[in-house]
Design an enzyme around this catalytic site. Structure first.
Site, PDB file in Angstrom:
ATOM      1  N   SER A 122       0.790  -1.234   0.000  1.00  0.00           N
ATOM      2  CA  SER A 122       0.000   0.000   0.000  1.00  0.00           C
ATOM      3  C   SER A 122       0.819   1.279   0.000  1.00  0.00           C
ATOM      4  CB  SER A 122      -0.974   0.007   1.179  1.00  0.00           C
ATOM      5  OG  SER A 122      -2.078  -0.831   0.892  1.00  0.00           O
ATOM      6  N   TRP A 156       1.656  -3.337   3.817  1.00  0.00           N
ATOM      7  CA  TRP A 156       1.822  -4.681   4.373  1.00  0.00           C
ATOM      8  C   TRP A 156       1.572  -5.680   3.256  1.00  0.00           C
ATOM      9  CZ3 TRP A 156      -1.211  -6.576   9.334  1.00  0.00           C
ATOM     10  CH2 TRP A 156      -0.831  -7.887   9.649  1.00  0.00           C
TER      11      TRP A 156
END
Length: 263
Positions: free
Chosen positions: A68, A210
Protein backbone atom coordinates in the site's frame (compact mmCIF):
# COMPACT_ATOMS: atom_id res chain seq x y z
CA UNK A 1 11.28 22.36 -22.82
CA UNK A 2 9.93 22.70 -19.26
CA UNK A 3 8.80 19.06 -19.17
CA UNK A 4 12.15 17.90 -20.57
CA UNK A 5 13.97 19.81 -17.86
CA UNK A 6 11.84 18.12 -15.22
CA UNK A 7 12.66 14.69 -16.62
CA UNK A 8 16.36 15.54 -16.39
CA UNK A 9 15.95 16.78 -12.81
CA UNK A 10 14.25 13.62 -11.60
CA UNK A 11 16.76 11.43 -13.43
CA UNK A 12 19.59 13.22 -11.63
CA UNK A 13 17.74 13.08 -8.34
CA UNK A 14 17.28 9.33 -8.62
CA UNK A 15 21.05 8.90 -8.76
CA UNK A 16 22.06 11.22 -5.95
CA UNK A 17 21.66 9.19 -2.75
CA UNK A 18 23.28 6.05 -4.13
CA UNK A 19 26.03 7.61 -6.22
CA UNK A 20 26.96 10.96 -4.73
CA UNK A 21 26.52 10.48 -0.99
CA UNK A 22 28.19 7.89 1.21
CA UNK A 23 25.98 5.72 3.38
CA UNK A 24 26.29 6.47 7.11
CA UNK A 25 25.42 3.40 9.21
CA UNK A 26 23.83 4.37 12.53
CA UNK A 27 24.50 1.76 15.26
CA UNK A 28 21.91 3.33 17.56
CA UNK A 29 19.14 2.79 15.02
CA UNK A 30 20.36 -0.75 14.38
CA UNK A 31 20.14 -1.35 18.13
CA UNK A 32 16.43 -0.45 18.02
CA UNK A 33 15.81 -3.23 15.49
CA UNK A 34 17.94 -5.70 17.45
CA UNK A 35 16.18 -4.95 20.74
CA UNK A 36 12.80 -5.36 19.07
CA UNK A 37 13.99 -8.65 17.50
CA UNK A 38 12.88 -7.38 14.11
CA UNK A 39 14.68 -7.85 10.80
CA UNK A 40 14.47 -4.74 8.68
CA UNK A 41 16.00 -1.51 7.44
CA UNK A 42 15.60 2.21 8.01
CA UNK A 43 16.79 4.86 5.57
CA UNK A 44 16.88 8.61 6.12
CA UNK A 45 17.71 11.18 3.45
CA UNK A 46 18.30 14.77 4.57
CA UNK A 47 17.05 16.74 1.57
CA UNK A 48 18.85 19.96 2.55
CA UNK A 49 22.23 18.57 3.60
CA UNK A 50 22.17 15.63 1.15
CA UNK A 51 23.06 13.13 3.88
CA UNK A 52 22.01 9.51 3.55
CA UNK A 53 22.09 6.85 6.23
CA UNK A 54 20.31 4.51 8.54
CA UNK A 55 20.53 0.82 9.30
CA UNK A 56 21.23 -2.21 7.08
CA UNK A 57 22.36 -0.81 3.74
CA UNK A 58 22.21 -4.19 1.99
CA UNK A 59 18.55 -4.57 2.80
CA UNK A 60 17.92 -0.90 1.96
CA UNK A 61 19.05 -1.69 -1.60
CA UNK A 62 16.82 -4.81 -1.85
CA UNK A 63 13.53 -4.55 -3.72
CA UNK A 64 10.21 -5.79 -2.29
CA UNK A 65 6.56 -5.43 -3.28
CA UNK A 66 5.51 -1.90 -2.27
CA UNK A 67 2.04 -3.00 -1.12
CA UNK A 68 0.00 0.00 0.00
CA UNK A 69 2.93 2.42 -0.05
CA UNK A 70 2.26 2.39 -3.80
CA UNK A 71 -0.89 4.40 -3.08
CA UNK A 72 1.35 7.48 -3.10
CA UNK A 73 2.49 6.95 -6.70
CA UNK A 74 -0.94 5.53 -7.56
CA UNK A 75 -2.61 8.77 -6.46
CA UNK A 76 -0.14 10.85 -8.46
CA UNK A 77 -0.75 8.81 -11.61
CA UNK A 78 -4.52 8.84 -11.14
CA UNK A 79 -4.69 12.60 -10.72
CA UNK A 80 -2.22 13.42 -13.49
CA UNK A 81 -4.12 11.25 -16.02
CA UNK A 82 -7.53 12.65 -14.96
CA UNK A 83 -8.68 9.15 -14.04
CA UNK A 84 -9.89 10.99 -10.96
CA UNK A 85 -10.45 14.76 -10.93
CA UNK A 86 -9.43 15.45 -7.34
CA UNK A 87 -8.63 13.72 -4.06
CA UNK A 88 -12.24 14.31 -3.03
CA UNK A 89 -13.99 12.86 -6.10
CA UNK A 90 -15.93 9.84 -4.83
CA UNK A 91 -15.02 6.47 -6.33
CA UNK A 92 -17.46 3.54 -6.16
CA UNK A 93 -16.72 0.61 -3.88
CA UNK A 94 -16.70 -2.61 -5.89
CA UNK A 95 -14.97 -4.93 -3.44
CA UNK A 96 -16.24 -7.85 -1.36
CA UNK A 97 -19.27 -7.45 0.91
CA UNK A 98 -17.15 -8.25 3.95
CA UNK A 99 -13.64 -6.86 3.25
CA UNK A 100 -10.50 -7.33 5.37
CA UNK A 101 -11.20 -3.93 6.93
CA UNK A 102 -14.96 -3.27 7.36
CA UNK A 103 -14.53 0.52 6.91
CA UNK A 104 -13.46 -0.12 3.31
CA UNK A 105 -16.98 -1.08 2.21
CA UNK A 106 -18.10 2.41 1.18
CA UNK A 107 -17.77 4.76 -1.77
CA UNK A 108 -15.11 7.39 -1.01
CA UNK A 109 -12.46 9.71 -2.40
CA UNK A 110 -8.70 9.30 -2.21
CA UNK A 111 -8.40 11.63 0.78
CA UNK A 112 -10.23 9.12 2.97
CA UNK A 113 -9.21 5.99 1.06
CA UNK A 114 -5.50 6.57 1.60
CA UNK A 115 -6.00 7.15 5.32
CA UNK A 116 -7.62 3.74 5.79
CA UNK A 117 -5.57 2.14 3.00
CA UNK A 118 -8.68 1.12 1.07
CA UNK A 119 -7.50 -1.52 -1.42
CA UNK A 120 -10.77 -1.91 -3.43
CA UNK A 121 -11.07 1.86 -3.99
CA UNK A 122 -7.53 2.00 -5.35
CA UNK A 123 -8.19 -1.09 -7.46
CA UNK A 124 -11.09 0.80 -9.05
CA UNK A 125 -8.74 3.72 -9.69
CA UNK A 126 -6.21 1.35 -11.30
CA UNK A 127 -8.86 0.00 -13.67
CA UNK A 128 -9.75 3.56 -14.66
CA UNK A 129 -6.10 4.38 -15.34
CA UNK A 130 -5.50 1.20 -17.37
CA UNK A 131 -2.28 -0.72 -17.95
CA UNK A 132 -0.83 1.51 -20.66
CA UNK A 133 -1.16 4.74 -18.70
CA UNK A 134 -0.05 3.00 -15.51
CA UNK A 135 3.14 1.81 -17.21
CA UNK A 136 3.76 5.28 -18.57
CA UNK A 137 3.27 6.71 -15.08
CA UNK A 138 5.71 4.28 -13.49
CA UNK A 139 8.30 5.09 -16.15
CA UNK A 140 7.79 8.83 -15.67
CA UNK A 141 8.27 8.48 -11.91
CA UNK A 142 11.11 5.95 -12.32
CA UNK A 143 9.32 3.94 -9.63
CA UNK A 144 11.17 0.76 -8.64
CA UNK A 145 11.44 -1.85 -11.38
CA UNK A 146 8.46 -0.19 -13.18
CA UNK A 147 6.82 -3.57 -13.90
CA UNK A 148 3.05 -4.10 -13.90
CA UNK A 149 2.60 -7.49 -15.52
CA UNK A 150 -0.80 -8.02 -17.13
CA UNK A 151 -3.14 -7.53 -14.14
CA UNK A 152 -3.82 -3.84 -13.64
CA UNK A 153 -5.37 -4.04 -10.16
CA UNK A 154 -2.96 -6.38 -8.29
CA UNK A 155 0.61 -5.74 -9.46
CA UNK A 156 1.64 -3.64 -6.43
CA UNK A 157 0.27 -6.29 -4.05
CA UNK A 158 1.41 -9.54 -5.67
CA UNK A 159 4.14 -8.30 -8.00
CA UNK A 160 5.83 -7.97 -10.33
CA UNK A 161 6.24 -4.36 -9.12
CA UNK A 162 9.09 -4.05 -6.60
CA UNK A 163 10.96 -1.16 -5.02
CA UNK A 164 13.75 -0.77 -2.48
CA UNK A 165 13.79 1.45 0.59
CA UNK A 166 16.49 3.56 -1.05
CA UNK A 167 14.35 3.97 -4.16
CA UNK A 168 11.41 4.97 -1.97
CA UNK A 169 13.46 7.82 -0.49
CA UNK A 170 14.56 8.97 -3.95
CA UNK A 171 10.97 9.01 -5.17
CA UNK A 172 9.68 10.83 -2.08
CA UNK A 173 12.48 13.40 -2.13
CA UNK A 174 11.21 14.39 -5.56
CA UNK A 175 7.66 14.64 -4.25
CA UNK A 176 8.47 16.76 -1.19
CA UNK A 177 10.42 19.21 -3.34
CA UNK A 178 7.77 19.31 -6.07
CA UNK A 179 10.38 18.09 -8.54
CA UNK A 180 8.52 15.13 -10.02
CA UNK A 181 7.66 15.52 -13.74
CA UNK A 182 3.98 16.00 -12.94
CA UNK A 183 1.80 19.10 -12.44
CA UNK A 184 2.62 21.01 -9.26
CA UNK A 185 -0.98 20.99 -8.04
CA UNK A 186 -1.10 17.18 -8.32
CA UNK A 187 2.01 16.83 -6.16
CA UNK A 188 0.63 19.32 -3.65
CA UNK A 189 -2.68 17.45 -3.38
CA UNK A 190 -0.95 14.15 -2.70
CA UNK A 191 1.41 15.64 -0.15
CA UNK A 192 -1.57 17.10 1.68
CA UNK A 193 -3.45 13.80 2.10
CA UNK A 194 -0.36 12.04 3.51
CA UNK A 195 -0.21 14.05 6.75
CA UNK A 196 -0.24 11.61 9.69
CA UNK A 197 0.36 13.81 12.73
CA UNK A 198 2.12 16.95 13.86
CA UNK A 199 3.89 18.40 16.86
CA UNK A 200 4.94 21.86 17.92
CA UNK A 201 7.78 22.09 15.39
CA UNK A 202 7.28 19.15 13.03
CA UNK A 203 4.83 17.45 10.70
CA UNK A 204 4.97 13.73 9.96
CA UNK A 205 3.76 12.53 6.56
CA UNK A 206 3.65 8.94 5.41
CA UNK A 207 2.02 5.75 4.23
CA UNK A 208 2.13 2.22 5.59
CA UNK A 209 2.15 -0.98 3.58
CA UNK A 210 1.82 -4.68 4.37
CA UNK A 211 2.55 -7.13 1.59
CA UNK A 212 0.44 -10.30 2.00
CA UNK A 213 -1.70 -8.85 4.81
CA UNK A 214 -2.87 -10.30 7.14
CA UNK A 215 -0.25 -13.06 6.69
CA UNK A 216 3.53 -13.09 6.85
CA UNK A 217 5.22 -10.64 4.50
CA UNK A 218 7.00 -7.30 4.28
CA UNK A 219 5.80 -4.30 6.25
CA UNK A 220 6.51 -0.71 5.23
CA UNK A 221 6.32 2.83 6.50
CA UNK A 222 7.61 5.52 4.16
CA UNK A 223 7.29 9.29 4.34
CA UNK A 224 8.98 12.42 5.54
CA UNK A 225 9.27 14.85 8.42
CA UNK A 226 8.82 18.54 7.69
CA UNK A 227 10.59 20.92 10.04
CA UNK A 228 11.40 24.60 9.79
CA UNK A 229 15.03 23.82 9.00
CA UNK A 230 14.37 21.23 6.32
CA UNK A 231 12.79 18.04 4.97
CA UNK A 232 13.82 14.54 6.05
CA UNK A 233 12.65 11.67 3.89
CA UNK A 234 12.60 8.14 5.31
CA UNK A 235 11.71 4.58 4.41
CA UNK A 236 11.41 1.57 6.69
CA UNK A 237 10.64 -2.03 5.88
CA UNK A 238 10.57 -5.08 8.15
CA UNK A 239 9.79 -8.77 8.05
CA UNK A 240 6.30 -9.46 9.40
CA UNK A 241 6.27 -12.97 10.85
CA UNK A 242 3.18 -12.55 13.02
CA UNK A 243 0.32 -10.03 13.04
CA UNK A 244 1.68 -8.15 16.07
CA UNK A 245 4.82 -7.31 14.09
CA UNK A 246 2.75 -4.90 11.98
CA UNK A 247 2.65 -2.38 14.84
CA UNK A 248 6.45 -2.31 14.83
CA UNK A 249 6.46 -0.43 11.52
CA UNK A 250 5.25 2.79 13.08
CA UNK A 251 6.92 2.20 16.43
CA UNK A 252 10.41 1.60 14.99
CA UNK A 253 10.12 4.44 12.48
CA UNK A 254 9.05 6.95 15.14
CA UNK A 255 11.72 5.73 17.57
CA UNK A 256 14.34 6.15 14.84
CA UNK A 257 13.12 9.64 14.00
CA UNK A 258 13.09 10.61 17.68
CA UNK A 259 16.61 9.26 18.08
CA UNK A 260 17.67 11.55 15.24
CA UNK A 261 15.98 14.53 16.89
CA UNK A 262 13.32 14.91 14.20
CA UNK A 263 10.20 14.31 16.31
Amino acid sequence: MYRSTLFICIALLSCLPAAAFAWEEDPNICALFKNAQIEGTFVLYDVSDHRLGGCNQTRAETRYNPASTFKIAHSLIGLSTDAVKSVDEVLPYKGPTEPFIPEWAHDMGLRKAIKISNVPIYQELARRIGLERMREGLATLQYGNQRTGDVVDRFWLDGPLKISALEQTRFLSGLVQGMLPLPKHVQESVREILLLEEGSDWKLYGKTGWQNAPGNGIGWLVGWVEKKEGMYVFALNIDINKPSDAAERIKLAKESLKLLGLL
